[in-house]
Write a protein that holds these residues in place. Structure first.
Motif, PDB file in Angstrom:
ATOM      1  N   GLN A 155       0.835  -1.209   0.000  1.00  0.00           N
ATOM      2  CA  GLN A 155       0.000   0.000   0.000  1.00  0.00           C
ATOM      3  C   GLN A 155       0.854   1.237   0.000  1.00  0.00           C
ATOM      4  N   LEU A 156       0.387   2.256  -0.712  1.00  0.00           N
ATOM      5  CA  LEU A 156       0.979   3.590  -0.655  1.00  0.00           C
ATOM      6  C   LEU A 156      -0.072   4.522  -0.080  1.00  0.00           C
ATOM      7  N   VAL A 157       0.295   5.243   0.962  1.00  0.00           N
ATOM      8  CA  VAL A 157      -0.658   6.142   1.605  1.00  0.00           C
ATOM      9  C   VAL A 157      -0.077   7.538   1.658  1.00  0.00           C
ATOM     10  N   GLU A 158      -0.794   8.479   1.023  1.00  0.00           N
ATOM     11  CA  GLU A 158      -0.370   9.875   1.048  1.00  0.00           C
ATOM     12  C   GLU A 158      -1.015  10.590   2.237  1.00  0.00           C
ATOM     13  N   SER A 159      -0.335  11.619   2.704  1.00  0.00           N
ATOM     14  CA  SER A 159      -0.887  12.473   3.749  1.00  0.00           C
ATOM     15  C   SER A 159      -0.264  13.860   3.620  1.00  0.00           C
ATOM     16  N   GLY A 160      -0.878  14.818   4.292  1.00  0.00           N
ATOM     17  CA  GLY A 160      -0.319  16.161   4.331  1.00  0.00           C
ATOM     18  C   GLY A 160      -1.017  17.182   3.467  1.00  0.00           C
ATOM     19  N   GLY A 161      -2.000  16.748   2.686  1.00  0.00           N
ATOM     20  CA  GLY A 161      -2.723  17.696   1.857  1.00  0.00           C
ATOM     21  C   GLY A 161      -3.626  18.585   2.702  1.00  0.00           C
ATOM     22  N   GLY A 162      -4.211  19.591   2.048  1.00  0.00           N
ATOM     23  CA  GLY A 162      -5.122  20.481   2.766  1.00  0.00           C
ATOM     24  C   GLY A 162      -5.335  21.771   2.019  1.00  0.00           C
ATOM     25  N   LEU A 163      -5.886  22.734   2.759  1.00  0.00           N
ATOM     26  CA  LEU A 163      -6.170  24.057   2.212  1.00  0.00           C
ATOM     27  C   LEU A 163      -5.125  25.038   2.729  1.00  0.00           C
ATOM     28  N   VAL A 164      -4.545  25.802   1.818  1.00  0.00           N
ATOM     29  CA  VAL A 164      -3.511  26.760   2.201  1.00  0.00           C
ATOM     30  C   VAL A 164      -3.662  28.012   1.336  1.00  0.00           C
ATOM     31  N   GLN A 165      -3.260  29.140   1.874  1.00  0.00           N
ATOM     32  CA  GLN A 165      -3.302  30.375   1.102  1.00  0.00           C
ATOM     33  C   GLN A 165      -2.130  30.451   0.130  1.00  0.00           C
ATOM     34  N   ALA A 166      -2.324  31.181  -0.924  1.00  0.00           N
ATOM     35  CA  ALA A 166      -1.243  31.378  -1.888  1.00  0.00           C
ATOM     36  C   ALA A 166      -0.027  31.952  -1.173  1.00  0.00           C
ATOM     37  N   GLY A 167       1.141  31.413  -1.543  1.00  0.00           N
ATOM     38  CA  GLY A 167       2.383  31.807  -0.888  1.00  0.00           C
ATOM     39  C   GLY A 167       2.765  30.932   0.280  1.00  0.00           C
ATOM     40  N   GLY A 168       1.834  30.091   0.700  1.00  0.00           N
ATOM     41  CA  GLY A 168       2.093  29.216   1.840  1.00  0.00           C
ATOM     42  C   GLY A 168       2.816  27.948   1.450  1.00  0.00           C
ATOM     43  N   SER A 169       2.945  27.053   2.439  1.00  0.00           N
ATOM     44  CA  SER A 169       3.690  25.807   2.239  1.00  0.00           C
ATOM     45  C   SER A 169       2.899  24.608   2.756  1.00  0.00           C
ATOM     46  N   ARG A 193       3.681  20.100   3.216  1.00  0.00           N
ATOM     47  CA  ARG A 193       4.595  18.977   3.039  1.00  0.00           C
ATOM     48  C   ARG A 193       3.779  17.700   2.914  1.00  0.00           C
ATOM     49  N   LEU A 194       3.883  17.062   1.772  1.00  0.00           N
ATOM     50  CA  LEU A 194       3.199  15.799   1.547  1.00  0.00           C
ATOM     51  C   LEU A 194       4.117  14.636   1.893  1.00  0.00           C
ATOM     52  N   SER A 195       3.507  13.570   2.391  1.00  0.00           N
ATOM     53  CA  SER A 195       4.244  12.338   2.669  1.00  0.00           C
ATOM     54  C   SER A 195       3.585  11.181   1.935  1.00  0.00           C
ATOM     55  N   CYS A 196       4.390  10.220   1.547  1.00  0.00           N
ATOM     56  CA  CYS A 196       3.898   8.997   0.913  1.00  0.00           C
ATOM     57  C   CYS A 196       4.605   7.827   1.583  1.00  0.00           C
ATOM     58  N   PHE A 246       9.257  23.438  -5.259  1.00  0.00           N
ATOM     59  CA  PHE A 246       8.988  22.107  -4.711  1.00  0.00           C
ATOM     60  C   PHE A 246      10.287  21.311  -4.618  1.00  0.00           C
ATOM     61  N   THR A 247      10.395  20.513  -3.546  1.00  0.00           N
ATOM     62  CA  THR A 247      11.550  19.638  -3.366  1.00  0.00           C
ATOM     63  C   THR A 247      11.074  18.243  -3.005  1.00  0.00           C
ATOM     64  N   VAL A 248      11.595  17.248  -3.724  1.00  0.00           N
ATOM     65  CA  VAL A 248      11.239  15.861  -3.441  1.00  0.00           C
ATOM     66  C   VAL A 248      12.407  15.195  -2.709  1.00  0.00           C
ATOM     67  N   SER A 249      12.075  14.355  -1.735  1.00  0.00           N
ATOM     68  CA  SER A 249      13.100  13.631  -0.987  1.00  0.00           C
ATOM     69  C   SER A 249      12.526  12.296  -0.548  1.00  0.00           C
ATOM     70  N   ARG A 250      13.386  11.417  -0.047  1.00  0.00           N
ATOM     71  CA  ARG A 250      12.906  10.126   0.441  1.00  0.00           C
ATOM     72  C   ARG A 250      13.762   9.663   1.600  1.00  0.00           C
ATOM     73  N   ASP A 251      13.130   8.864   2.457  1.00  0.00           N
ATOM     74  CA  ASP A 251      13.811   8.228   3.581  1.00  0.00           C
ATOM     75  C   ASP A 251      13.667   6.731   3.364  1.00  0.00           C
ATOM     76  N   GLN A 309       8.071  18.677  -0.399  1.00  0.00           N
ATOM     77  CA  GLN A 309       7.982  19.974   0.262  1.00  0.00           C
ATOM     78  C   GLN A 309       7.567  20.999  -0.777  1.00  0.00           C
ATOM     79  N   MET A 310       6.432  21.628  -0.526  1.00  0.00           N
ATOM     80  CA  MET A 310       5.877  22.586  -1.485  1.00  0.00           C
ATOM     81  C   MET A 310       5.866  23.971  -0.853  1.00  0.00           C
ATOM     82  N   ASN A 311       6.635  24.864  -1.417  1.00  0.00           N
ATOM     83  CA  ASN A 311       6.715  26.243  -0.937  1.00  0.00           C
ATOM     84  C   ASN A 311       6.182  27.207  -1.997  1.00  0.00           C
ATOM     85  N   SER A 312       5.886  28.426  -1.565  1.00  0.00           N
ATOM     86  CA  SER A 312       5.401  29.468  -2.482  1.00  0.00           C
ATOM     87  C   SER A 312       4.272  28.947  -3.359  1.00  0.00           C
ATOM     88  N   LEU A 313       3.305  28.324  -2.721  1.00  0.00           N
ATOM     89  CA  LEU A 313       2.216  27.703  -3.467  1.00  0.00           C
ATOM     90  C   LEU A 313       1.381  28.734  -4.216  1.00  0.00           C
TER      91      LEU A 313
END
Length: 119
Positions: free
Chosen positions: A3-17, A19-22, A67-72, A81-85
């Protein structure tokens, strides 16, 4: 079962940040390339960012520098990581991964997480 489970989405104002996880779980031997895709209403699904097993990355021009993608690998988890949305970043974001449980790799998708950017 993998299974792949995403989290971290939501509502944000323009310019905000945000962080999504999978997180990948289940019977996993190895995880190859992973990626984030997004699909806005009425549009095709598009690649946002990818990261290889060794950490090499590529990012869509539309999000480069923001945006920056990374993995552990120890946690079988990928991040975005999503900045300056911007309002045009509004979409459902999907996680994708090539996963092996011992005999070749298979393609897996998460269920998606909604990101809404208000202007």
């Amino acid at each position: 079962q993998v299974q792949l489970v995403e989290s971290g989405g939501g509502l944000v104002q323009a310019g905000g940040s945000l962080r999504l996880s999978c997180a990948a779980s289940g019977r996993i031997f190895s995880i190859g390339p992973m990626g984030w895709y997004r699909q806005a209403p009425g549009k095709q699904r598009e690649l946002v960012a990818r990261i290889g097993g060794g950490g090499n990355t590529n990012v869509a021009d539309s999000v480069k520098g923001r945006f920056t993608v990374s993995r552990d690998n120890a946690k079988n988890t990928m991040y975005l990581q999503m900045n300056s949305l911007k309002s045009e970043d509004t979409a459902v974001y999907y996680c994708n991964a090539q996963i092996s449980y011992g005999s070749g790799f298979r393609d897996y998708w998460g269920q998606g997480t909604q990101v809404t950017v208000s202007s």
